[in-house]
Design an enzyme around this catalytic site. Structure first.
Site, PDB file in Angstrom:
ATOM      1  N   ASN A 248      70.225  17.677 -49.188  1.00 36.94           N
ATOM      2  CA  ASN A 248      69.785  16.691 -50.176  1.00 36.94           C
ATOM      3  C   ASN A 248      68.460  16.174 -49.627  1.00 36.94           C
ATOM      4  OD1 ASN A 248      69.373  14.519 -51.868  1.00 36.94           O
ATOM      5  ND2 ASN A 248      71.530  13.886 -51.879  1.00 36.94           N
TER       6      ASN A 248
ATOM      7  N   CYS B 270      69.330   7.423 -50.590  1.00 39.34           N
ATOM      8  CA  CYS B 270      70.527   6.839 -51.155  1.00 39.34           C
ATOM      9  C   CYS B 270      71.474   6.184 -50.140  1.00 39.34           C
ATOM     10  CB  CYS B 270      71.245   7.870 -52.009  1.00 39.34           C
ATOM     11  SG  CYS B 270      72.242   7.063 -53.268  1.00 39.34           S
TER      12      CYS B 270
ATOM     13  N   GLU C  43      66.248  10.157 -56.010  1.00 36.91           N
ATOM     14  CA  GLU C  43      67.031  11.230 -55.407  1.00 36.91           C
ATOM     15  C   GLU C  43      67.404  12.236 -56.500  1.00 36.91           C
ATOM     16  OE1 GLU C  43      71.023   9.905 -54.518  1.00 36.91           O
ATOM     17  OE2 GLU C  43      71.341  11.448 -52.986  1.00 36.91           O
TER      18      GLU C  43
ATOM     19  N   ASN D 127      70.926   7.702 -56.354  1.00 32.82           N
ATOM     20  CA  ASN D 127      71.761   7.875 -57.547  1.00 32.82           C
ATOM     21  C   ASN D 127      73.075   7.170 -57.190  1.00 32.82           C
ATOM     22  OD1 ASN D 127      71.206  11.263 -58.890  1.00 32.82           O
ATOM     23  ND2 ASN D 127      69.723   9.861 -58.023  1.00 32.82           N
TER      24      ASN D 127
ATOM     25  N   LYS E 255      68.701  14.344 -46.041  1.00 34.80           N
ATOM     26  CA  LYS E 255      69.647  13.220 -45.997  1.00 34.80           C
ATOM     27  C   LYS E 255      70.672  13.366 -44.867  1.00 34.80           C
ATOM     28  CE  LYS E 255      72.623  10.691 -49.265  1.00 34.80           C
ATOM     29  NZ  LYS E 255      73.099  10.723 -50.692  1.00 34.80           N
TER      30      LYS E 255
ATOM     31  N   GLU F 194      79.277  15.277 -52.076  1.00 31.11           N
ATOM     32  CA  GLU F 194      78.084  15.535 -51.268  1.00 31.11           C
ATOM     33  C   GLU F 194      78.422  16.224 -49.955  1.00 31.11           C
ATOM     34  OE1 GLU F 194      75.661  11.538 -52.385  1.00 31.11           O
ATOM     35  OE2 GLU F 194      74.594  13.033 -51.257  1.00 31.11           O
TER      36      GLU F 194
END
Ligand code: ING
Length: 308
Positions: free
Chosen positions: A107, A169, A47, A194, A124, A143
């Site tokens: 993302n 993730c 990621e 991550n 994501k 995020e």
């Protein structure tokens, strides 16, 4: 004839805030070439593989925020990775921050086939962390500030001789992520991550970090009869240690290859997609055994569970 794909998990060590995209691409090229040298046909990168994990930082300057994002993929700085992969006949998955022409921030993870053709792009869905700075934290996890939720949901594509899907993730912690892909026939799911060792809202979980990482990906693989390849950006980024544990997992849930360190490291495994079939046709034969009409499914958390 078996449908075997040689897959590499290409783990990265940390990318520091001062590291350039060109620095990151150079490291990705080294990993790509090593994976190819070891027979890989698909190389999975982490990621946000082009920058440091920038949701760690608060920034209200939109111009600065946008410096973390790619407005085109490939761009001049990432084109060498695409060109070398095509030259070597290797496909890859790459995670990055995406700024779309109409101004949306995601993302994102993309997948490219061995001939250089575009397979698909996943944005994501499960964005962890928070949207506003939280003063108690030693580092932020913004995020929900930097990214929008991916609008297309969990998708599969026909590639590498089978049905492939992508997660990013935090998605890997949610069983629905794998189940939707499983229902769509996924035989190979690639996941970049991550993951900081320390999670400020729940420090009591920190000591289980590596176990939870393994648990959720092995469960997702087994419960949906699919291979899972999870790949970390690991090590200490700007003083924040992140887990490694990149691995390749068989549909049985067993790990067949795993990185040992927290730096740039490649592991490769022969993933026979036909190994999925016995799980999809027996214990997880959804048509035969899954009875959602009898589950008493609910759309959201029941009131019985105390709010955060
Ligand atoms: N990172 C983390 C993840 O889901 C996190 C967030 C950290 C959740 C620690 C729980 C514990 O692996 C991303 N980028 O989603």
């Amino acid at each position: 004839m078996s449908r075997t794909v040689n897959v590499a998990a290409a783990q990265m060590g940390p990318i520091q805030r001062s590291d350039s995209r060109a620095d990151a691409v150079e490291r990705l090229l080294v990993l790509l070439r090593e994976a190819h040298g070891r027979g890989a046909e698909l190389v999975v990168f982490p990621e946000l593989a082009l920058t440091t994990f920038f949701p760690r930082y608060a920034s209200t300057d939109q111009a600065e925020v946008d410096t973390w994002f790619e407005t085109e993929m490939p761009s001049a700085v990432t084109r060498p990775l695409f060109d070398e992969a095509a030259r070597l006949g290797v496909g890859f998955c790459l995670g990055y921050g995406e700024l779309t022409p109409d101004g949306h921030h995601y993302n994102t993870q993309l997948m490219v086939e061995r001939d250089g053709s575009f397979v698909g792009r996943y944005r994501k869905v499960h964005l962890p962390g928070h949207a506003q700075v939280e003063g108690y934290r030693a580092f932020q996890h913004l995020e929900k500030y930097y990214f929008e939720v991916g609008p297309q949901g969990f998708q599969t594509w026909r590639a590498f001789g089978g049905v492939v899907g992508m997660l990013i993730c935090n998605d890997r912690r949610w069983p629905e992520s794998y189940r939707v892909l499983g229902l769509k026939g996924a035989e190979l799911i690639t996941i970049g991550y991550n993951t900081p060792i320390h999670n400020p809202p729940a420090p009591e979980h920190d000591r289980f970090g590596d176990f939870h990482n393994q648990l959720v990906m092995s469960a997702g693989a087994y419960q949906n009869g699919t291979w899972v390849v999870g790949v970390a950006k690991a090590g200490e980024e700007e003083g924040v240690p992140m887990i490694g544990g990149s691995c390749i997992i068989h549909p049985s849930g067993m790990v067949v290859a795993q990185c040992a360190g927290v730096g740039d490291e490649v592991v490769v495994a022969a993933c026979d997609l036909d190994e999925c079939t016995s799980y999809k046709r027996s214990v997880f034969n959804f048509a035969l055994h899954r009875r959602t009409e009898h589950y008493g499914l609910i759309a959201s958390q029941t009131e019985a569970i105390p709010p955060a």
